[in-house]
Write an enzyme that holds these catalytic residues in place. Structure first.
Site, PDB file in Angstrom:
ATOM      1  N   ILE A 273       0.814  -1.223   0.000  1.00 28.26           N
ATOM      2  CA  ILE A 273       0.000   0.000   0.000  1.00 28.26           C
ATOM      3  C   ILE A 273       0.845   1.269   0.000  1.00 28.26           C
ATOM      4  CG2 ILE A 273      -1.945   1.161   1.157  1.00 28.26           C
ATOM      5  CD1 ILE A 273      -2.548  -1.584  -0.079  1.00 28.26           C
TER       6      ILE A 273
ATOM      7  N   HIS B 261      -1.521  -4.799  11.923  1.00 27.12           N
ATOM      8  CA  HIS B 261      -1.559  -4.345  13.321  1.00 27.12           C
ATOM      9  C   HIS B 261      -1.114  -5.440  14.276  1.00 27.12           C
ATOM     10  CE1 HIS B 261      -3.618  -0.716  12.110  1.00 27.12           C
ATOM     11  NE2 HIS B 261      -4.351  -1.476  11.330  1.00 27.12           N
TER      12      HIS B 261
END
Ligand code: GLN
Ligand code: ZN
Length: 763
Positions: free
Chosen positions: A440, A703
């Site tokens: 990304i 995460h």
């Protein structure tokens, strides 16, 4: 005599003292007592900062979040933390942050791990609160100790205290029923606890209590309106005077009945609901106090004090003692003190006011009303001069930007051909396999990057040295991507401190504060750049970096940009023109960058719109208007390119259902979304809508420190393929790799590339 008060003060501290105290306590580097001492010192200092007011908020301080404080006050703790044996403050942090059973903290062993409370945005601000959890069986039990302690502390410091609490209807509305039960059914159980709370506050000698019901600024169904009536009739007999506070926008259909509820006072956000003032005055009962929020608590601009006085003076004459004045909402959403700023451009600075300065403005208004404008002539003249200077400053107004804006035509936002034709041309040029792999944008922010950046900032590393260090990092990320066998590369964003600040720093019309921090959640703060003037791009911002990265590989290198809507939503923006106009200006500037990248031979360009959804107005009736200019701004940015140039966009974790048509309207060739935590369920919206273009759903939850296995990724992609045709799927992780280490990223992406190969063999 108009009285002055404040709805809330920033708690983080002008130098982010609370942040550092919290983080040090969480790391075990300081004691609970030290943390509590810092909290008390901040409260005390902030009360002093507000000493000129007639009433000062107490209870607006929280160690993590005011909504979580309210949950503890009401005894509404999630079941999973109820039998904790340790200290109450530690339990509070467990709910806020979660904790693993393996952690070294006290009681981790006996009381186990817990999941963190869910966090969500506080109305349309960038503050996030911990969502109260309910079930049909939720019981409430008063624990007023925190508020009482703070009131006693305030009393010893002779603070004219006005406790601040969240009202019962907003509290229920903000929460989530874990068992899908009806939250409103809990109101009857909740109200007696509020009555007890108000009685406890009265016993401390409190006269007024501010009770916040910001959901009054949203559209309310009949049952929620009814809940207001039930609640405030039940609390009518409380031995304190209630100031019912609404803010963040106009009340519209809620105004008449809300202002007629049986409370002693009502606070109206007279910045955002100025046009409701006359109706409010008409509905106001003869005994009631009207508090007017006359200073914007959401932005950083000086108030036009003379302008406010013009309409406020007649109101003051009419209401006399019954007029209070205040900021529009809590000052939680603005930085603390402009006086801390040493480097801010003097001219821009002369237009600004942070929390402390806003209270000074309030005081000037009160003196003008109560003692006559003559007593504050100098202040009013200085304010008039600052406002006038800003209005005409060439720093703010750039004629060529205005001309460019007036020349925007619908064609500017139009690609040359429809998606299907573009896709064919792009496929012929890029020759990507099925299930193409990419990331990304960012790669790990290594110690080397951070070191080079801080040396450069401190002046110990010159610009050439800094640029060389960043190029080394970019070369490293290209080498890693070659080794991994990814299909579309990124340069890794080593040179960017922040995805908005990086662009703001290079655009004309932006200024940066040193200490303009605003709490985002817990100890986290953001420092939004200040968009003060017409936006233009003096020179290319990213082209050299991307060209360098592309020169190191034959694989396509993505140009990486932040989109206009996200830049806008994460900045303090102008109050002298509509948001949509600032957004269009940003769009034209970023469009130039897109075209320059294309000219430099970049074939894939990603324009991140991480914060598109965050800009949605509070009222659904206004969504369409926002979405239409936001999407148009994206299209202006993206759509000047040739069919062969592939445009990507990216969005972070969010609901897509109710805005999917707007996302489709953006018409990016590829959209990547953060989705791995949703088990691909976020794709349902794309399936139902039959979203026509390509999608890259995140398959690696960055995460978590866990490395996803190849099988897991294949499974996720198979789920994705049940919803979106396989030919239109990309394989990529979620966003935010900069927060991980290379030794975590490499094995995870290795598995991702293997998974893509397996998927291709199955096709
Ligand atoms: N390109 C950015 C990154 O990968 C996107 C960040 C975001 O989505 N918030 O870090
Ligand atoms: Zn993201």
């Amino acid at each position: 005599m108009a009285r002055t008060h404040n709805l809330g003060f920033p708690r983080i501290g002008a130098k982010r003292e609370l942040k550092f105290a919290l983080e040090s306590y969480w790391k075990g580097q300081s004691s609970r007592d030290e943390l509590k001492t810092t909290g008390a010192a901040l409260r005390s200092r902030h009360w002093q900062d507000q000493a000129a007011l007639d009433l000062v908020p107490v209870g607006d301080f929280a160690f993590y979040d005011q909504v979580l404080d309210m949950s503890f006050t009401l005894g509404n703790l999630p079941e999973r933390v109820q039998d904790f044996h340790g200290d109450a403050l530690d339990n509070y942090f467990r709910v806020a942050r979660g904790r693993s059973a393996q952690s070294a903290e006290d009681h981790a062993h006996c009381c186990g791990g817990v999941a963190a409370g869910e966090m969500t945005k506080w109305f349309d601000t960038n503050y996030h609160y911990i969502v109260p959890e309910f079930t049909a069986g939720t019981q409430f039990k008063l624990d007023a100790s925190r508020l009482i302690e703070q009131l006693q502390e305030a009393r010893t410091q002779a603070v004219k205290a006005k406790p601040v609490i969240i009202g019962p209807v907003t509290y229920l509305a903000l929460g989530k029923a874990k068992d899908e039960s009806d939250r409103l059914a809990l109101l009857d159980r909740l109200l007696p606890v509020y009555s007890q709370l108000l009685a406890a506050l009265a016993a401390e000698g409190v006269e007024w209590v501010q009770i916040d019901e910001p959901i009054l600024a949203t559209e309310l169904e009949a049952d929620w309106r009814h809940a207001f009536s039930t609640a405030y009739h039940a609390l009518k007999t409380a031995p304190v005077k209630l100031l019912l506070a609404s803010y963040f926008g106009p009340l519209r259909a809620n105004l008449e009945w809300a202002i007629k509820l049986p409370t002693a006072g009502f606070h109206l956000d007279a910045v955002n609901a100025r046009d409701e003032l006359n109706s409010a005055l008409n509905y106001l009962a003869a005994h009631k106090v009207l508090s007017l929020g006359v200073i914007n608590g959401r932005n950083i601009w000086k108030t036009d004090l003379n302008g406010v006085l013009q309409w406020l003076q007649p109101v003051a004459e009419r209401l006399g003692e019954r007029l209070w004045i205040a900021p529009s909402c809590s000052l939680l959403h603005v930085p603390v003190d402009l006086d801390s700023e040493e480097r801010l451009d003097a001219e821009v600075r002369s237009w600004l006011a942070f929390a402390k300065q806003k209270l000074v403005e309030l005081n000037v208004l009160a003196r003008a009303l109560n003692e006559g404008v003559d007593t504050v002539q100098a202040e009013l003249a200085a304010n008039r001069a600052a406002i006038a200077a800003r209005r005409v400053s060439p720093r703010v107004h750039n004629p060529s930007v205005k001309v460019a804006l007036s020349r925007i035509t619908p064609e500017l936002g139009q690609r040359k051909s429809p998606y299907a034709e573009r896709a064919a041309k792009q496929a012929a040029l890029l020759k990507l396999p099925k299930f193409p792999t990419t990331t990304i944008g960012s790669f790990p922010q290594t110690a080397e990057i951070r070191h080079a950046r801080s040396e450069y900032k401190a002046g110990r590393l010159d610009r050439q040295g800094y640029l060389a260090a960043m190029r080394t990092e970019i070369a490293r990320s290209v080498k890693e991507q070659e080794a991994l066998g990814l299909d579309v590369f990124v340069h890794g964003e080593a040179e960017r401190n922040d995805m908005v600040e990086y662009f703001g720093e290079q655009l004309d019309g932006y200024a940066f504060s040193q200490f303009g921090w605003v709490q985002s959640y817990g100890s986290r703060c953001v420092k939004p750049p200040i968009l003060f003037g017409d936006i233009s791009r003096p020179r290319a911002m990213t082209v050299e970096w991307i060209k360098y990265a592309q020169s190191l590989t034959d694989k396509p290198m993505k140009g990486m940009l932040t989109g206009p809507v996200t830049i806008l939503n994460w900045s303090f923006v102008r109050d002298d023109q509509p948001r949509s106009v600032s957004c269009q200006q940003l769009a034209l500037a970023i469009r130039q960058e897109v075209l320059d990248l294309e000219k430099a031979g970049v074939r894939v360009i990603q324009i991140d719109e991480a914060a598109l959804r965050e800009g949605l107005p509070l009222r659904r009736a206004q969504w369409q208007e926002y979405l239409s200019w936001a999407v148009e701004s994206f299209r202006i940015t993206a759509n000047g390119v040739a069919d062969e140039t592939q445009i990507h966009t990216h969005m972070c974790y969010s609901e897509f259902n109710d805005i999917i048509d707007s996302i489709a309207d953006m018409d990016a060739d590829v959209i990547t979304i953060e989705t791995s935590r949703s088990d691909m369920e976020l794709l349902d919206a794309f399936e139902d809508f039959q979203y026509p273009n390509e999608i890259g759903p995140g398959v690696y939850d960055i995460h978590s420190p866990n490395i996803p296995s190849e099988e897991h990724i294949v499974q996720l992609m198979q789920k994705a393929a049940e919803r979106v045709p396989a030919e239109r799927l990309w394989v990529n992780p979620d966003c935010g790799l900069k927060t991980r280490q290379w030794n975590e990223v490499i094995p995870a992406l290795t598995n991702m590339v293997k998974a893509a190969k397996t998927l291709r063999s199955q096709l």
